[in-house]
Design a protein around this motif. Structure first.
Motif, PDB file in Angstrom:
ATOM      1  N   ALA A 115     136.807  57.902   4.177  1.00 42.92           N
ATOM      2  CA  ALA A 115     137.329  57.851   5.538  1.00 42.92           C
ATOM      3  C   ALA A 115     136.815  59.053   6.328  1.00 42.92           C
ATOM      4  CB  ALA A 115     138.853  57.859   5.522  1.00 42.92           C
ATOM      5  N   PRO A 116     136.553  58.906   7.636  1.00 37.64           N
ATOM      6  CA  PRO A 116     136.234  60.071   8.453  1.00 37.64           C
ATOM      7  C   PRO A 116     137.403  61.059   8.459  1.00 37.64           C
ATOM      8  CG  PRO A 116     135.807  58.013   9.637  1.00 37.64           C
ATOM      9  CD  PRO A 116     136.583  57.658   8.409  1.00 37.64           C
ATOM     10  N   VAL A 117     137.150  62.276   8.908  1.00 41.93           N
ATOM     11  CA  VAL A 117     138.192  63.292   8.934  1.00 41.93           C
ATOM     12  C   VAL A 117     138.550  63.627  10.376  1.00 41.93           C
ATOM     13  CG1 VAL A 117     137.511  64.252   6.710  1.00 41.93           C
ATOM     14  CG2 VAL A 117     136.531  65.193   8.822  1.00 41.93           C
ATOM     15  N   ALA A 118     139.761  64.155  10.565  1.00 40.98           N
ATOM     16  CA  ALA A 118     140.281  64.433  11.902  1.00 40.98           C
ATOM     17  C   ALA A 118     141.438  65.408  11.780  1.00 40.98           C
ATOM     18  CB  ALA A 118     140.748  63.135  12.555  1.00 40.98           C
ATOM     19  N   PRO A 119     141.950  65.904  12.907  1.00 45.19           N
ATOM     20  CA  PRO A 119     143.150  66.757  12.810  1.00 45.19           C
ATOM     21  C   PRO A 119     144.355  65.986  12.301  1.00 45.19           C
ATOM     22  CG  PRO A 119     142.594  66.292  15.108  1.00 45.19           C
ATOM     23  CD  PRO A 119     141.441  65.838  14.286  1.00 45.19           C
ATOM     24  N   SER A 120     144.428  64.706  12.661  1.00 37.52           N
ATOM     25  CA  SER A 120     145.553  63.862  12.270  1.00 37.52           C
ATOM     26  C   SER A 120     145.028  62.458  11.978  1.00 37.52           C
ATOM     27  CB  SER A 120     146.607  63.795  13.388  1.00 37.52           C
ATOM     28  OG  SER A 120     147.031  65.095  13.752  1.00 37.52           O
ATOM     29  N   ALA A 121     145.776  61.692  11.246  1.00 41.84           N
ATOM     30  CA  ALA A 121     145.352  60.340  10.863  1.00 41.84           C
ATOM     31  C   ALA A 121     145.622  59.361  12.006  1.00 41.84           C
ATOM     32  CB  ALA A 121     146.057  59.909   9.590  1.00 41.84           C
ATOM     33  N   VAL A 122     144.973  59.620  13.145  1.00 37.20           N
ATOM     34  CA  VAL A 122     145.130  58.794  14.339  1.00 37.20           C
ATOM     35  C   VAL A 122     143.776  58.188  14.668  1.00 37.20           C
ATOM     36  CG1 VAL A 122     145.769  58.748  16.766  1.00 37.20           C
ATOM     37  CG2 VAL A 122     146.955  60.306  15.199  1.00 37.20           C
ATOM     38  N   GLN A 123     143.678  56.862  14.586  1.00 33.25           N
ATOM     39  CA  GLN A 123     142.410  56.190  14.839  1.00 33.25           C
ATOM     40  C   GLN A 123     142.063  56.225  16.317  1.00 33.25           C
ATOM     41  OE1 GLN A 123     142.322  52.084  13.578  1.00 33.25           O
ATOM     42  NE2 GLN A 123     140.110  51.893  13.829  1.00 33.25           N
ATOM     43  N   ALA A 124     140.773  56.419  16.607  1.00 29.73           N
ATOM     44  CA  ALA A 124     140.296  56.378  17.986  1.00 29.73           C
ATOM     45  C   ALA A 124     140.000  54.939  18.378  1.00 29.73           C
ATOM     46  CB  ALA A 124     139.034  57.219  18.131  1.00 29.73           C
ATOM     47  N   ASN A 125     140.444  54.569  19.551  1.00 29.36           N
ATOM     48  CA  ASN A 125     140.089  53.261  20.093  1.00 29.36           C
ATOM     49  C   ASN A 125     138.700  53.398  20.714  1.00 29.36           C
ATOM     50  OD1 ASN A 125     140.057  50.682  21.111  1.00 29.36           O
ATOM     51  ND2 ASN A 125     141.401  51.137  22.840  1.00 29.36           N
ATOM     52  N   ALA A 126     137.709  53.401  19.841  1.00 26.56           N
ATOM     53  CA  ALA A 126     136.334  53.665  20.255  1.00 26.56           C
ATOM     54  C   ALA A 126     135.393  52.973  19.288  1.00 26.56           C
ATOM     55  CB  ALA A 126     136.070  55.176  20.278  1.00 26.56           C
ATOM     56  N   LYS A 127     134.134  52.910  19.685  1.00 29.23           N
ATOM     57  CA  LYS A 127     133.117  52.298  18.843  1.00 29.23           C
ATOM     58  C   LYS A 127     132.009  53.297  18.538  1.00 29.23           C
ATOM     59  CE  LYS A 127     133.775  47.494  20.314  1.00 29.23           C
ATOM     60  NZ  LYS A 127     133.100  46.287  20.869  1.00 29.23           N
ATOM     61  N   THR A 128     131.317  53.055  17.430  1.00 30.16           N
ATOM     62  CA  THR A 128     130.197  53.893  17.049  1.00 30.16           C
ATOM     63  C   THR A 128     129.029  53.000  16.653  1.00 30.16           C
ATOM     64  OG1 THR A 128     129.478  55.715  15.638  1.00 30.16           O
ATOM     65  CG2 THR A 128     130.935  54.105  14.638  1.00 30.16           C
ATOM     66  N   TYR A 129     127.826  53.554  16.713  1.00 32.75           N
ATOM     67  CA  TYR A 129     126.599  52.789  16.464  1.00 32.75           C
ATOM     68  C   TYR A 129     126.244  52.856  14.986  1.00 32.75           C
ATOM     69  CZ  TYR A 129     121.670  51.368  17.092  1.00 32.75           C
ATOM     70  OH  TYR A 129     120.453  50.747  17.024  1.00 32.75           O
ATOM     71  N   VAL A 130     126.201  51.686  14.343  1.00 33.73           N
ATOM     72  CA  VAL A 130     125.949  51.617  12.900  1.00 33.73           C
ATOM     73  C   VAL A 130     124.794  50.657  12.645  1.00 33.73           C
ATOM     74  CG1 VAL A 130     126.922  51.086  10.630  1.00 33.73           C
ATOM     75  CG2 VAL A 130     128.386  52.046  12.429  1.00 33.73           C
ATOM     76  N   VAL A 131     123.812  51.105  11.875  1.00 35.98           N
ATOM     77  CA  VAL A 131     122.693  50.257  11.484  1.00 35.98           C
ATOM     78  C   VAL A 131     122.996  49.658  10.117  1.00 35.98           C
ATOM     79  CG1 VAL A 131     120.243  50.202  10.881  1.00 35.98           C
ATOM     80  CG2 VAL A 131     121.022  51.569  12.823  1.00 35.98           C
ATOM     81  N   ASP A 132     122.942  48.336  10.025  1.00 33.75           N
ATOM     82  CA  ASP A 132     123.155  47.641   8.754  1.00 33.75           C
ATOM     83  C   ASP A 132     121.992  47.961   7.828  1.00 33.75           C
ATOM     84  OD1 ASP A 132     123.068  45.651   6.668  1.00 33.75           O
ATOM     85  OD2 ASP A 132     124.464  44.447   7.852  1.00 33.75           O
ATOM     86  N   PRO A 133     122.264  48.564   6.649  1.00 33.91           N
ATOM     87  CA  PRO A 133     121.157  48.963   5.768  1.00 33.91           C
ATOM     88  C   PRO A 133     120.363  47.781   5.224  1.00 33.91           C
ATOM     89  CG  PRO A 133     123.283  49.263   4.680  1.00 33.91           C
ATOM     90  CD  PRO A 133     123.572  48.942   6.112  1.00 33.91           C
ATOM     91  N   GLU A 134     120.954  46.573   5.219  1.00 32.22           N
ATOM     92  CA  GLU A 134     120.263  45.401   4.683  1.00 32.22           C
ATOM     93  C   GLU A 134     119.360  44.747   5.722  1.00 32.22           C
ATOM     94  OE1 GLU A 134     123.083  42.751   2.971  1.00 32.22           O
ATOM     95  OE2 GLU A 134     123.769  44.196   1.468  1.00 32.22           O
ATOM     96  N   THR A 135     119.841  44.634   6.954  1.00 34.21           N
ATOM     97  CA  THR A 135     119.059  43.960   7.991  1.00 34.21           C
ATOM     98  C   THR A 135     118.271  44.913   8.868  1.00 34.21           C
ATOM     99  OG1 THR A 135     120.849  44.004   9.629  1.00 34.21           O
ATOM    100  CG2 THR A 135     120.819  42.154   8.057  1.00 34.21           C
ATOM    101  N   GLY A 136     118.693  46.170   8.885  1.00 37.86           N
ATOM    102  CA  GLY A 136     118.063  47.140   9.762  1.00 37.86           C
ATOM    103  C   GLY A 136     118.463  47.009  11.210  1.00 37.86           C
ATOM    104  N   ARG A 137     119.439  46.154  11.503  1.00 39.38           N
ATOM    105  CA  ARG A 137     119.893  45.956  12.873  1.00 39.38           C
ATOM    106  C   ARG A 137     121.071  46.859  13.191  1.00 39.38           C
ATOM    107  NH1 ARG A 137     119.927  39.291  12.919  1.00 39.38           N
ATOM    108  NH2 ARG A 137     117.651  39.015  12.705  1.00 39.38           N
ATOM    109  N   GLY A 138     121.052  47.407  14.388  1.00 40.92           N
ATOM    110  CA  GLY A 138     122.148  48.271  14.803  1.00 40.92           C
ATOM    111  C   GLY A 138     123.146  47.533  15.675  1.00 40.92           C
ATOM    112  N   GLU A 139     124.404  47.900  15.548  1.00 37.47           N
ATOM    113  CA  GLU A 139     125.444  47.344  16.404  1.00 37.47           C
ATOM    114  C   GLU A 139     126.558  48.369  16.569  1.00 37.47           C
ATOM    115  OE1 GLU A 139     128.082  44.307  14.755  1.00 37.47           O
ATOM    116  OE2 GLU A 139     127.033  44.517  12.841  1.00 37.47           O
ATOM    117  N   PHE A 140     127.343  48.185  17.630  1.00 37.84           N
ATOM    118  CA  PHE A 140     128.480  49.067  17.851  1.00 37.84           C
ATOM    119  C   PHE A 140     129.695  48.498  17.132  1.00 37.84           C
ATOM    120  CE2 PHE A 140     125.731  50.645  21.155  1.00 37.84           C
ATOM    121  CZ  PHE A 140     126.037  51.991  21.209  1.00 37.84           C
TER     122      PHE A 140
END
Length: 371
Positions: A115-140
């Motif tokens: 899990a990512p780390v933070a000051p508190s275990a509060v999820q951000a209502n946000a997106k991040t850019y992740v590239v699928d290692p199998e397809t090589g395609r990126g998505e948010f």
């Protein structure tokens, strides 16, 4: 009257003009290693008084987006050394932005899929850019729920920032560093009560929430000298689901604590990052923020950012509102932005689909003006 095109001394950095290239994430560094086209990209823009690199992870844990560069491995530092050499060959100055994203990450990007780390275990209502290692395609993708850092882990976080700064200057050849304390990333998460629910010495009142950012800034200044250190702050941006219930006294306290550190500059995002300069329901007095810093003895250059055009930038410097102005997206499509601003020449339009990921297209193929 001071001009946007006049030189300035920002701490230990002698800059040819008062125009900075703001940090811009471009997602073109597979395995967190800058490529040869990265050196070309920054060298093309070396006429800026100061180049600030894209956010650069201080550790594998600090990564929150695919294909962003790092400062913690020898291949990464060697890649950055090519960049700094190319910029210096063009007579430019360049600092790297030290980045730990905190909760703005995904387990697919974390070591061991933790899990990512933070000051508190509060999820951000946000997106991040992740590239699928199998397809090589990126998505948010939506960020994952983080775990709260323990107090015992925080000294190592501070140490990692300082080590990254030393690596940047001594091994990669940067002229300095900018600490990323803005836009809802780790230090901003500790600072603001919308993300920090801690009850220990790093949570609760203003002084406690500001503690980690100040510890990091002091450690980095101790490591490479305050005159080579900048700090980026965003008092009211909602970026990455961040907010504070009362930002004015928080940031004025922070300003007074930063003043004695003899930093090169303070970099302030005015309003919502990449959005409106006035955030509804979040008033903020930027002049009072700056006054708190100056009244406490802070002498670092005051850099402003967000939505500035040529006329606004000229007025900001001429009036004394700012010492420097940072431009973001305009530098993506205009490698010769400084000269275009000087001549009041038209700007190239940017190609938004090429902002994140890819290769040369939309990165190093924007034309400069004909001589």
């Amino acid at each position: 009257m001071t001009s946007l095109f006049d030189p300035i001394q920002a701490g230990d950095l002698h800059l040819a003009n008062r125009i900075a290239m703001a940090p811009l994430t471009r997602n073109r560094s597979p395995q967190a290693v800058p490529r040869n086209i990265t050196a070309t990209y920054y060298a093309q823009r070396a006429s800026a008084g100061l180049l600030i690199t894209e956010g650069t992870a201080i550790s594998a844990q600090g990564q929150g987006y695919s294909d962003v560069p790092g400062l913690y491995g020898s291949d990464q530092l060697d890649g950055w050394k090519k960049v700094t050499q190319a910029v210096h060959a063009r007579g430019g100055k360049i600092v790297t932005q030290l980045w730990h994203v905190g909760r703005v990450s995904h387990s697919l990007l974390q070591p061991g899929r933790a899990a990512p780390v933070a000051p508190s275990a509060v999820q951000a209502n946000a997106k991040t850019y992740v590239v699928d290692p199998e397809t090589g395609r990126g998505e948010f993708m939506h960020t994952c729920t983080p775990r709260a850092l323990t107090a015992e882990e925080l000294p190592d976080i501070v140490h990692t920032y300082a080590a990254a700064a030393r690596n940047a200057v001594r091994s990669a050849g940067f002229d300095g560093v900018e600490i990323h304390g803005a836009n809802g990333y780790l230090l901003d998460q500790f600072l603001k009560d919308g993300a920090n629910r801690r009850t220990d010495d790093y949570g609760g009142g203003i002084a406690r929430r500001a503690r980690l950012m100040l510890e990091v800034t002091r450690a980095v200044a101790d490591a490479i000298g305050g005159g080579r250190v900048g700090l980026r702050l965003s008092p009211v941006t909602p970026a990455n689901d961040i907010h504070d219930s009362n930002p004015q006294p928080l940031f004025e306290h922070l300003a007074r604590q930063l003043a004695p550190l003899s930093l090169a500059y303070i970099h302030v995002i005015e309003g919502a990052t990449g959005g409106p300069r006035e955030v509804e329901g979040r008033p903020f007095d930027y002049a009072a923020f700056k006054a708190a810093y100056r009244d406490a003895g802070g002498r670092g250059a005051w850099m402003v950012n967000n939505g500035y055009d040529r006329d606004m930038a000229l007025q900001a410097v001429a009036s004394g509102h700012a010492d420097m102005v940072a431009f973001g997206r305009a530098f993506i499509s205009n490698p010769d932005l400084v000269e275009r601003l000087r001549r009041n020449a038209p700007l190239n339009e940017w190609d938004r689909p090429t902002f994140y990921g890819g290769g040369e297209k939309g990165y190093i193929d924007y034309p400069a003006m004909a001589d």
